[in-house]
Design a protein around this motif. Sequence first.
Motif, PDB file in Angstrom:
ATOM      1  N   PRO A 313       0.822  -1.212   0.000  1.00  8.92           N
ATOM      2  CA  PRO A 313       0.000   0.000   0.000  1.00  8.92           C
ATOM      3  C   PRO A 313       0.860   1.267   0.000  1.00  8.92           C
ATOM      4  O   PRO A 313       1.911   1.338   0.649  1.00  8.92           O
ATOM      5  CB  PRO A 313      -0.820  -0.131   1.287  1.00  8.92           C
ATOM      6  CG  PRO A 313      -0.846  -1.596   1.571  1.00  8.92           C
ATOM      7  CD  PRO A 313       0.457  -2.129   1.104  1.00  8.92           C
ATOM      8  N   LEU A 314       0.414   2.276  -0.752  1.00 12.75           N
ATOM      9  CA  LEU A 314       1.137   3.531  -0.904  1.00 12.75           C
ATOM     10  C   LEU A 314       0.534   4.582   0.030  1.00 12.75           C
ATOM     11  O   LEU A 314      -0.666   4.881  -0.056  1.00 12.75           O
ATOM     12  CB  LEU A 314       1.052   4.016  -2.357  1.00 12.75           C
ATOM     13  CG  LEU A 314       1.683   5.367  -2.676  1.00 12.75           C
ATOM     14  CD1 LEU A 314       3.193   5.317  -2.450  1.00 12.75           C
ATOM     15  CD2 LEU A 314       1.353   5.779  -4.108  1.00 12.75           C
ATOM     16  N   LYS A 315       1.383   5.121   0.916  1.00  8.72           N
ATOM     17  CA  LYS A 315       0.904   6.136   1.828  1.00  8.72           C
ATOM     18  C   LYS A 315       0.661   7.447   1.087  1.00  8.72           C
ATOM     19  O   LYS A 315       1.496   7.879   0.286  1.00  8.72           O
ATOM     20  CB  LYS A 315       1.907   6.344   2.958  1.00  8.72           C
ATOM     21  CG  LYS A 315       1.373   7.238   4.074  1.00  8.72           C
ATOM     22  CD  LYS A 315       2.351   7.317   5.242  1.00  8.72           C
ATOM     23  CE  LYS A 315       1.785   8.175   6.369  1.00  8.72           C
ATOM     24  NZ  LYS A 315       2.712   8.257   7.527  1.00  8.72           N
ATOM     25  N   LEU A 316      -0.487   8.059   1.352  1.00  8.96           N
ATOM     26  CA  LEU A 316      -0.886   9.268   0.635  1.00  8.96           C
ATOM     27  C   LEU A 316      -0.656  10.505   1.502  1.00  8.96           C
ATOM     28  O   LEU A 316      -0.726  10.452   2.734  1.00  8.96           O
ATOM     29  CB  LEU A 316      -2.362   9.170   0.242  1.00  8.96           C
ATOM     30  CG  LEU A 316      -2.768   7.978  -0.634  1.00  8.96           C
ATOM     31  CD1 LEU A 316      -4.267   7.997  -0.875  1.00  8.96           C
ATOM     32  CD2 LEU A 316      -1.997   7.969  -1.949  1.00  8.96           C
ATOM     33  N   ARG A 322      -8.064  15.560   3.942  1.00  4.52           N
ATOM     34  CA  ARG A 322      -8.467  14.948   2.666  1.00  4.52           C
ATOM     35  C   ARG A 322      -7.232  14.330   2.014  1.00  4.52           C
ATOM     36  O   ARG A 322      -6.175  14.985   1.902  1.00  4.52           O
ATOM     37  CB  ARG A 322      -9.071  15.991   1.740  1.00  4.52           C
ATOM     38  CG  ARG A 322     -10.417  16.532   2.199  1.00  4.52           C
ATOM     39  CD  ARG A 322     -11.023  17.424   1.138  1.00  4.52           C
ATOM     40  NE  ARG A 322     -11.285  16.678  -0.086  1.00  4.52           N
ATOM     41  CZ  ARG A 322     -11.730  17.272  -1.209  1.00  4.52           C
ATOM     42  NH1 ARG A 322     -11.917  18.592  -1.241  1.00  4.52           N
ATOM     43  NH2 ARG A 322     -11.967  16.550  -2.264  1.00  4.52           N
ATOM     44  N   PRO A 323      -7.330  13.048   1.600  1.00  4.99           N
ATOM     45  CA  PRO A 323      -6.175  12.409   0.973  1.00  4.99           C
ATOM     46  C   PRO A 323      -5.919  12.994  -0.419  1.00  4.99           C
ATOM     47  O   PRO A 323      -6.846  13.436  -1.115  1.00  4.99           O
ATOM     48  CB  PRO A 323      -6.585  10.936   0.891  1.00  4.99           C
ATOM     49  CG  PRO A 323      -8.078  10.973   0.861  1.00  4.99           C
ATOM     50  CD  PRO A 323      -8.493  12.144   1.701  1.00  4.99           C
ATOM     51  N   LEU A 324      -4.651  12.955  -0.833  1.00  3.93           N
ATOM     52  CA  LEU A 324      -4.240  13.482  -2.127  1.00  3.93           C
ATOM     53  C   LEU A 324      -3.551  12.384  -2.928  1.00  3.93           C
ATOM     54  O   LEU A 324      -2.731  11.624  -2.395  1.00  3.93           O
ATOM     55  CB  LEU A 324      -3.271  14.659  -1.940  1.00  3.93           C
ATOM     56  CG  LEU A 324      -3.750  15.858  -1.135  1.00  3.93           C
ATOM     57  CD1 LEU A 324      -2.636  16.871  -0.993  1.00  3.93           C
ATOM     58  CD2 LEU A 324      -4.967  16.485  -1.789  1.00  3.93           C
ATOM     59  N   TYR A 325      -3.887  12.301  -4.212  1.00  3.09           N
ATOM     60  CA  TYR A 325      -3.177  11.428  -5.155  1.00  3.09           C
ATOM     61  C   TYR A 325      -3.384  12.016  -6.545  1.00  3.09           C
ATOM     62  O   TYR A 325      -4.472  11.912  -7.105  1.00  3.09           O
ATOM     63  CB  TYR A 325      -3.677   9.980  -5.099  1.00  3.09           C
ATOM     64  CG  TYR A 325      -2.897   9.056  -6.001  1.00  3.09           C
ATOM     65  CD1 TYR A 325      -1.625   8.629  -5.643  1.00  3.09           C
ATOM     66  CD2 TYR A 325      -3.430   8.624  -7.211  1.00  3.09           C
ATOM     67  CE1 TYR A 325      -0.890   7.789  -6.462  1.00  3.09           C
ATOM     68  CE2 TYR A 325      -2.710   7.781  -8.032  1.00  3.09           C
ATOM     69  CZ  TYR A 325      -1.434   7.360  -7.668  1.00  3.09           C
ATOM     70  OH  TYR A 325      -0.720   6.536  -8.500  1.00  3.09           O
ATOM     71  N   GLN A 326      -2.354  12.667  -7.041  1.00  7.59           N
ATOM     72  CA  GLN A 326      -2.459  13.425  -8.292  1.00  7.59           C
ATOM     73  C   GLN A 326      -3.604  14.434  -8.196  1.00  7.59           C
ATOM     74  O   GLN A 326      -4.396  14.594  -9.117  1.00  7.59           O
ATOM     75  CB  GLN A 326      -2.647  12.481  -9.489  1.00  7.59           C
ATOM     76  CG  GLN A 326      -1.502  11.509  -9.698  1.00  7.59           C
ATOM     77  CD  GLN A 326      -1.687  10.627 -10.919  1.00  7.59           C
ATOM     78  OE1 GLN A 326      -2.512  10.932 -11.781  1.00  7.59           O
ATOM     79  NE2 GLN A 326      -0.900   9.557 -11.013  1.00  7.59           N
ATOM     80  N   GLY A 327      -3.711  15.028  -7.043  1.00  4.11           N
ATOM     81  CA  GLY A 327      -4.763  15.984  -6.774  1.00  4.11           C
ATOM     82  C   GLY A 327      -5.671  15.494  -5.659  1.00  4.11           C
ATOM     83  O   GLY A 327      -5.569  14.353  -5.189  1.00  4.11           O
ATOM     84  N   TRP A 387      -3.707   7.785   5.453  1.00  2.00           N
ATOM     85  CA  TRP A 387      -4.418   7.282   4.278  1.00  2.00           C
ATOM     86  C   TRP A 387      -3.443   6.519   3.391  1.00  2.00           C
ATOM     87  O   TRP A 387      -2.298   6.930   3.221  1.00  2.00           O
ATOM     88  CB  TRP A 387      -5.059   8.442   3.485  1.00  2.00           C
ATOM     89  CG  TRP A 387      -6.234   9.065   4.170  1.00  2.00           C
ATOM     90  CD1 TRP A 387      -6.208  10.037   5.113  1.00  2.00           C
ATOM     91  CD2 TRP A 387      -7.603   8.740   3.953  1.00  2.00           C
ATOM     92  NE1 TRP A 387      -7.477  10.378   5.526  1.00  2.00           N
ATOM     93  CE2 TRP A 387      -8.376   9.573   4.813  1.00  2.00           C
ATOM     94  CE3 TRP A 387      -8.291   7.832   3.142  1.00  2.00           C
ATOM     95  CZ2 TRP A 387      -9.756   9.529   4.874  1.00  2.00           C
ATOM     96  CZ3 TRP A 387      -9.663   7.779   3.197  1.00  2.00           C
ATOM     97  CH2 TRP A 387     -10.377   8.610   4.051  1.00  2.00           C
ATOM     98  N   PHE A 388      -3.968   5.410   2.790  1.00  2.00           N
ATOM     99  CA  PHE A 388      -3.147   4.563   1.922  1.00  2.00           C
ATOM    100  C   PHE A 388      -3.937   4.219   0.665  1.00  2.00           C
ATOM    101  O   PHE A 388      -5.166   4.033   0.724  1.00  2.00           O
ATOM    102  CB  PHE A 388      -2.736   3.275   2.625  1.00  2.00           C
ATOM    103  CG  PHE A 388      -1.766   3.464   3.758  1.00  2.00           C
ATOM    104  CD1 PHE A 388      -0.412   3.335   3.542  1.00  2.00           C
ATOM    105  CD2 PHE A 388      -2.219   3.779   5.034  1.00  2.00           C
ATOM    106  CE1 PHE A 388       0.486   3.510   4.588  1.00  2.00           C
ATOM    107  CE2 PHE A 388      -1.331   3.944   6.078  1.00  2.00           C
ATOM    108  CZ  PHE A 388       0.034   3.812   5.868  1.00  2.00           C
ATOM    109  N   LEU A 389      -3.231   4.142  -0.444  1.00  2.57           N
ATOM    110  CA  LEU A 389      -3.793   3.642  -1.710  1.00  2.57           C
ATOM    111  C   LEU A 389      -3.427   2.170  -1.848  1.00  2.57           C
ATOM    112  O   LEU A 389      -2.252   1.814  -1.770  1.00  2.57           O
ATOM    113  CB  LEU A 389      -3.235   4.449  -2.890  1.00  2.57           C
ATOM    114  CG  LEU A 389      -3.556   3.896  -4.284  1.00  2.57           C
ATOM    115  CD1 LEU A 389      -5.051   3.959  -4.568  1.00  2.57           C
ATOM    116  CD2 LEU A 389      -2.778   4.670  -5.344  1.00  2.57           C
ATOM    117  N   GLN A 390      -4.467   1.329  -2.074  1.00  2.00           N
ATOM    118  CA  GLN A 390      -4.199  -0.110  -2.159  1.00  2.00           C
ATOM    119  C   GLN A 390      -4.654  -0.734  -3.475  1.00  2.00           C
ATOM    120  O   GLN A 390      -4.187  -1.799  -3.829  1.00  2.00           O
ATOM    121  CB  GLN A 390      -4.869  -0.858  -0.995  1.00  2.00           C
ATOM    122  CG  GLN A 390      -4.352  -2.287  -0.839  1.00  2.00           C
ATOM    123  CD  GLN A 390      -4.882  -2.959   0.395  1.00  2.00           C
ATOM    124  OE1 GLN A 390      -5.891  -2.545   0.967  1.00  2.00           O
ATOM    125  NE2 GLN A 390      -4.224  -4.022   0.841  1.00  2.00           N
ATOM    126  N   GLY A 391      -5.547  -0.115  -4.211  1.00  2.00           N
ATOM    127  CA  GLY A 391      -6.015  -0.720  -5.440  1.00  2.00           C
ATOM    128  C   GLY A 391      -6.575   0.282  -6.417  1.00  2.00           C
ATOM    129  O   GLY A 391      -6.830   1.445  -6.073  1.00  2.00           O
TER     130      GLY A 391
END
Length: 394
Positions: A313-316, A322-327, A387-391
Amino acid sequence: MELSASARLFGGKRRLAERIRNEAADLGIKPPSWAPTSLAALALGRLGRVNGISAPLAQVLDALPFDTLSAARRHEATLSRLGCRTLGDVRALPRGGMARRFDAQLLAALDQAYGLRPDEHPWVTLPDRFAQRLELMSRVELAPALLFGARRLLLQLCGWLAARRSGTTAFTLRWCHDVMRSKTAGDGGQLTIRTAEATRNIEHLSRLLAEHLAKVELKAPVGDLELVADEVHSLEEKSASLLPDPVQSGESLALVMERVAARLGPQRVLRPVLADDHRMEWMVHWQQAAAPQPRKRVEPAKLPQPAFMLHTPLKLAVRGDRPLYQGPLVLLSGPHRVEGGWWHRIADAEGKDQEQNVLRDYWVALSEHAGVLWVYQTRLANDRSAWFLQGVFA
C-alpha cells in the motif's frame, strides 16, 4: 468376448474385428481368433490361427491337437496311449467309456467347443489394487524411451479404472535396473505422478508421464517396469450428447495446467485460491496448479473489488484531512470497515513473530487524473490517522 449383441453399435462385425485387432496389439495381446464358440476361439488362438468361421465348426476343430483344450490337456498321457492326436480323435471315443474313465469336465468342454452345450463363464472379479509388471523386449538406457512400455501398462490401468468406474489421482512407475549394473546404480528407481482431479484419460496420463520422464536420468539400463495405482477415487461420468458439443471437444484447463507444470516445474505454475478472509492482502493466496483445490467453497467478501492491487500500500499525502493522489480525492462510497488478523502471525527478518491485525476504513475514491481508486484510512499511534492507496478499479 461374445459380440453378437454389440456388433451393430460398432459399425458391423468386420469393423469391430479390425478395431479389436489394432487395439489388442497395444496391450501386448496376440491377434484375436474368431469362432462360433468361445472354447473354439481359444483353441485356435493357442495355435495362432485367426479364422474359425471359414469352414464348418466340426471340421475346423477335428483337425486341431487335443491339447488346445485345457480339459483334454489334463489327460494328455492317457489320451496319447489311446492313440489320440487331435480333437477329432478324442471326440470319436465312445462317450460312455469316456464318462467312466475321465472327469465330467472333458465331455462338457468338448460339447461347449462344438456348440452342443451353452457356454458358461464366471464373472470376472477385478483385484482391489492395481499393480502390473512388464518385462521390456530390450534393455532401455534413456528414461523417455520407457514411455513405450509404460503406455501399455497405462492402458491396462485405464481399463481397470473403467471397469471400476473410477479414476486415479496418483500412480507410481517403478523400474528395475539390469542385472549387469554397477554397484552404485542400485536396484532401480520410481516416479510418482499426481493429478489435481481423478481421471482415466490415457492421453493425458501418457503426456504427463512423458513430461516427467524427460527430466529423469537412468543410472543403469532398465529391463522391467511396474505400474501401481496409489490413489483411486470414484469418477462421476458425464452423459454423452447426441449432438456434437464443441465446448467438450477441447482439453480442460486443469489438464493443460498439469502438463505445463510438469514441464516447467510445479513451483512455476500457480493458481489463485480464494481464502475465507476479508483482509485484502490475504483474501487470495497462490498454490501450485497440481495441488488439489480446497473442498470448502468460500464466498467472496461483500466489498468493492478493485481490478488491480498494489503489492505494498502507498501512503498518501493529506491536506485538511483529505487524501491526495495526483490531486484531491473525492470519496464516493464508504466507509467499509475491515477488522481482524489478531490470530495471524508472520516471522520478520529477525525471526520475531509479527501480528497481522488490521483496523481499516475503506473508501471508493475518485481522482481527476488516476480514475477510481481503492483507499483506506487507518489509525496510527497517538490517535493519528493515515491514508493509503491499495487498489485501482478498471
